[in-house]
Write an enzyme that holds these catalytic residues in place. Structure first.
Site, PDB file in Angstrom:
ATOM      1  N   ASN A  86      -8.118   0.268  -4.703  1.00 49.33           N
ATOM      2  CA  ASN A  86      -8.045  -0.618  -3.289  1.00 49.33           C
ATOM      3  C   ASN A  86      -9.281  -0.928  -2.937  1.00 49.33           C
ATOM      4  O   ASN A  86      -9.875  -0.419  -2.475  1.00 49.33           O
ATOM      5  CB  ASN A  86      -7.695   0.367  -3.135  1.00 49.33           C
ATOM      6  CG  ASN A  86      -6.013   0.454  -3.365  1.00 49.33           C
ATOM      7  OD1 ASN A  86      -5.059  -0.112  -4.647  1.00 49.33           O
ATOM      8  ND2 ASN A  86      -4.641   1.239  -2.525  1.00 49.33           N
ATOM      9  N   HIS A  98     -10.480   7.746   0.918  1.00 50.82           N
ATOM     10  CA  HIS A  98     -10.925   6.511   2.242  1.00 50.82           C
ATOM     11  C   HIS A  98     -11.688   6.517   2.963  1.00 50.82           C
ATOM     12  O   HIS A  98     -12.433   7.611   3.055  1.00 50.82           O
ATOM     13  CB  HIS A  98      -9.458   6.535   2.701  1.00 50.82           C
ATOM     14  CG  HIS A  98      -8.006   6.332   1.576  1.00 50.82           C
ATOM     15  ND1 HIS A  98      -7.537   6.722   0.807  1.00 50.82           N
ATOM     16  CD2 HIS A  98      -7.979   5.875   1.053  1.00 50.82           C
ATOM     17  CE1 HIS A  98      -6.329   6.773   0.106  1.00 50.82           C
ATOM     18  NE2 HIS A  98      -6.683   5.368   0.055  1.00 50.82           N
ATOM     19  N   ASP A 117       0.906  -1.192  -0.114  1.00 51.18           N
ATOM     20  CA  ASP A 117      -0.021  -0.105  -0.334  1.00 51.18           C
ATOM     21  C   ASP A 117       1.223   0.828  -0.471  1.00 51.18           C
ATOM     22  O   ASP A 117       2.174   1.465   0.394  1.00 51.18           O
ATOM     23  CB  ASP A 117      -1.265  -0.097   1.351  1.00 51.18           C
ATOM     24  CG  ASP A 117      -2.369   0.821   1.518  1.00 51.18           C
ATOM     25  OD1 ASP A 117      -2.014   1.492  -0.263  1.00 51.18           O
ATOM     26  OD2 ASP A 117      -2.889   1.261   2.099  1.00 51.18           O
ATOM     27  N   HIS A 118       0.142   2.364  -0.343  1.00 57.10           N
ATOM     28  CA  HIS A 118       1.302   3.756  -0.172  1.00 57.10           C
ATOM     29  C   HIS A 118       1.295   4.064   1.249  1.00 57.10           C
ATOM     30  O   HIS A 118       0.876   2.847   2.487  1.00 57.10           O
ATOM     31  CB  HIS A 118       0.456   4.432  -0.960  1.00 57.10           C
ATOM     32  CG  HIS A 118      -0.740   4.974   0.016  1.00 57.10           C
ATOM     33  ND1 HIS A 118      -1.053   5.706   1.334  1.00 57.10           N
ATOM     34  CD2 HIS A 118      -1.965   4.793  -0.410  1.00 57.10           C
ATOM     35  CE1 HIS A 118      -2.726   5.730   1.435  1.00 57.10           C
ATOM     36  NE2 HIS A 118      -3.171   4.774   0.652  1.00 57.10           N
ATOM     37  N   GLU A 174      -6.013  12.302   2.592  1.00 60.35           N
ATOM     38  CA  GLU A 174      -4.355  11.339   2.667  1.00 60.35           C
ATOM     39  C   GLU A 174      -3.727  10.944   3.636  1.00 60.35           C
ATOM     40  O   GLU A 174      -2.938  12.057   3.432  1.00 60.35           O
ATOM     41  CB  GLU A 174      -4.267  11.271   0.783  1.00 60.35           C
ATOM     42  CG  GLU A 174      -3.346   9.480   0.746  1.00 60.35           C
ATOM     43  CD  GLU A 174      -4.045   8.901   0.179  1.00 60.35           C
ATOM     44  OE1 GLU A 174      -5.362   8.463  -0.402  1.00 60.35           O
ATOM     45  OE2 GLU A 174      -3.481   7.431   0.359  1.00 60.35           O
ATOM     46  N   HIS A 221      -8.428   4.527  -5.824  1.00 58.88           N
ATOM     47  CA  HIS A 221      -7.520   4.408  -4.410  1.00 58.88           C
ATOM     48  C   HIS A 221      -9.384   5.096  -3.819  1.00 58.88           C
ATOM     49  O   HIS A 221     -10.392   6.086  -4.553  1.00 58.88           O
ATOM     50  CB  HIS A 221      -6.939   6.011  -4.393  1.00 58.88           C
ATOM     51  CG  HIS A 221      -5.844   5.325  -4.271  1.00 58.88           C
ATOM     52  ND1 HIS A 221      -4.654   4.984  -2.874  1.00 58.88           N
ATOM     53  CD2 HIS A 221      -4.694   4.092  -4.919  1.00 58.88           C
ATOM     54  CE1 HIS A 221      -3.074   4.235  -3.107  1.00 58.88           C
ATOM     55  NE2 HIS A 221      -4.005   3.814  -4.351  1.00 58.88           N
TER      56      HIS A 221
END
Length: 397
Positions: free
Chosen positions: A323, A261, A184-185, A216, A301
């Site tokens: 994701n 997210h 993942d980032h 993020e 994302h």
């Protein structure tokens, strides 16, 4: 690493990215954040040598130049009729990405934080007969190692990822589908973990994580104008120009088109997938590209909670990976919750249940029983994701 472009990327960001990336330019992979598919420490020398040769031999891009404007003609991408199964790397990995783009589907990438989540992903991929991206994060790596350990110098987080990657490499052979190992980032302050994976020879790729302006990794943009939270075609093009000379077509871009997210009530997230389509057209025009309608691999994302129509529209503009984390966290809990509700009378004591005061309950409170329920709920949720991503039966396409 997927390159983030949720807001304005400064020239300094791009120069910093180039500097860090060039350290491992010979080993850059396209599409995914950081692919961990050469995880086997037993074969690290062979994998490094093989992959170095692969990069030199990857598909050529011919450039036709004129005095007025250059034209880049991209050769037709070869799409395999069959995909290699098990953990895929190098050319086999690129085959999977091109297969997804050609057939109009995307691959789910699930953050795996414990072995049961990983097992559920592998099982879901087998059921769907489609590729799966198993993704590790810094926190996931620490959890694999054990929360009781010190994480001094990121050693536990790194070792946890290495251990689970090795486990997946062995198990993936049994599931009959392509599996991509991936990170993942991560936030900039956790790059020590990332460097530790490189030193362990776990990663085949290294790209600098762009510090973006979207919400993020704890970045607060409550005071930023809404229009600046969406990627602009010229910003995405800046990323393309920075990375294309370093690793031609060996990267993906996680642009911001309203995706976030977490999970939110309906109406609170406004996706604009056309941003991706407009960026593809812009890059084609500015670069003079012919023979390729989608020169950029895009990544979605924050896919949890998005509608099927929005997801498929994004795929039509070149998204090949989405994701998923929040929804699979919930499905794991949902499975445990439902198991407890169904078997409540058998989970209060070791001895004694509705069938009798002397009846044992071991088979009900055995962790394998309720974790299996969590896995099955997650397999079910991921079938829905595969359907959303137009990926059911992808390996047979």
């Amino acid at each position: 690493n997927e390159c983030f472009s949720p807001g304005t990327l400064t020239r300094a960001h791009l120069l910093e990215a180039k500097t860090r990336t060039k350290r491992f330019a010979h080993a850059l992979l396209s599409v995914t954040d950081i692919t961990m598919s050469s995880a086997s420490l037993l074969t690290q020398k062979a994998s490094s040598a093989t992959f170095g040769g692969l990069i030199k031999g990857q598909r050529k891009i011919s450039s036709l130049r004129s005095s007025s404007k250059k034209t880049i003609t991209k050769a037709a991408v070869s799409v395999p009729t069959t995909l290699k199964t098990g953990v895929v790397t190098g050319a086999d990995f690129i085959d999977v990405m091109n297969h997804a783009r050609h057939h109009g589907y995307a691959i789910p990438a699930v953050n795996c934080t414990m072995s049961s989540v990983t097992n559920a992903c592998l099982e879901a991929a087998k059921v769907a007969n489609a590729p799966m991206i198993i993704q590790f994060s810094h926190g996931g790596g620490l959890n694999f190692a054990g929360k009781g350990l010190s994480n001094e110098d990121q050693k536990a987080a790194v070792t946890g990822c290495v251990a689970e990657a090795l486990r997946v490499r062995e198990l993936a052979k049994l599931y009959g589908v392509p599996v991509i190992l991936h990170t993942d980032h991560c936030a900039k302050n956790l790059l020590g973990w990332f460097d530790g994976l490189l030193e362990a020879n776990l990663l085949e790729a290294n790209e600098k994580y762009f510090k973006e302006r979207g919400e993020e990794d704890g970045v607060d943009n409550s005071d930023v104008a809404p229009e600046d939270l969406y990627s602009k075609p010229e910003e995405i093009h800046d990323v393309y120009k920075a990375l294309q000379p370093i690793a031609p077509d060996f990267y993906s871009i996680a642009a911001a088109f309203g995706n976030v997210h977490g999970v939110y009530a309906p109406g609170n997230v406004k996706l604009t997938p056309t941003i991706l389509g407009n960026a593809q057209k812009y890059i084609i025009e500015k670069e003079g590209i012919t023979g390729q309608e989608k020169p950029v691999y895009f990544v979605f994302h924050g896919g949890s909670g998005s509608s099927r129509a929005e997801i498929r529209e994004a795929i039509s503009y070149g998204v090949i990976k989405m994701n998923i984390d929040t929804d699979t966290q919930w499905s794991m809990w949902e499975g445990v919750r439902d198991y407890e509700a169904k078997n409540n009378g058998y989970l209060q004591t070791q001895i004694g249940n509705p069938e009798g005061a002397d009846k044992p309950n071991k088979k009900f409170y055995d962790p394998r029983a309720w974790m299996r329920s969590a896995e099955l709920a997650t397999v079910k949720r991921l079938q829905g994701a595969y359907e959303d991503l137009n990926a059911i039966g992808a390996c047979a396409k």
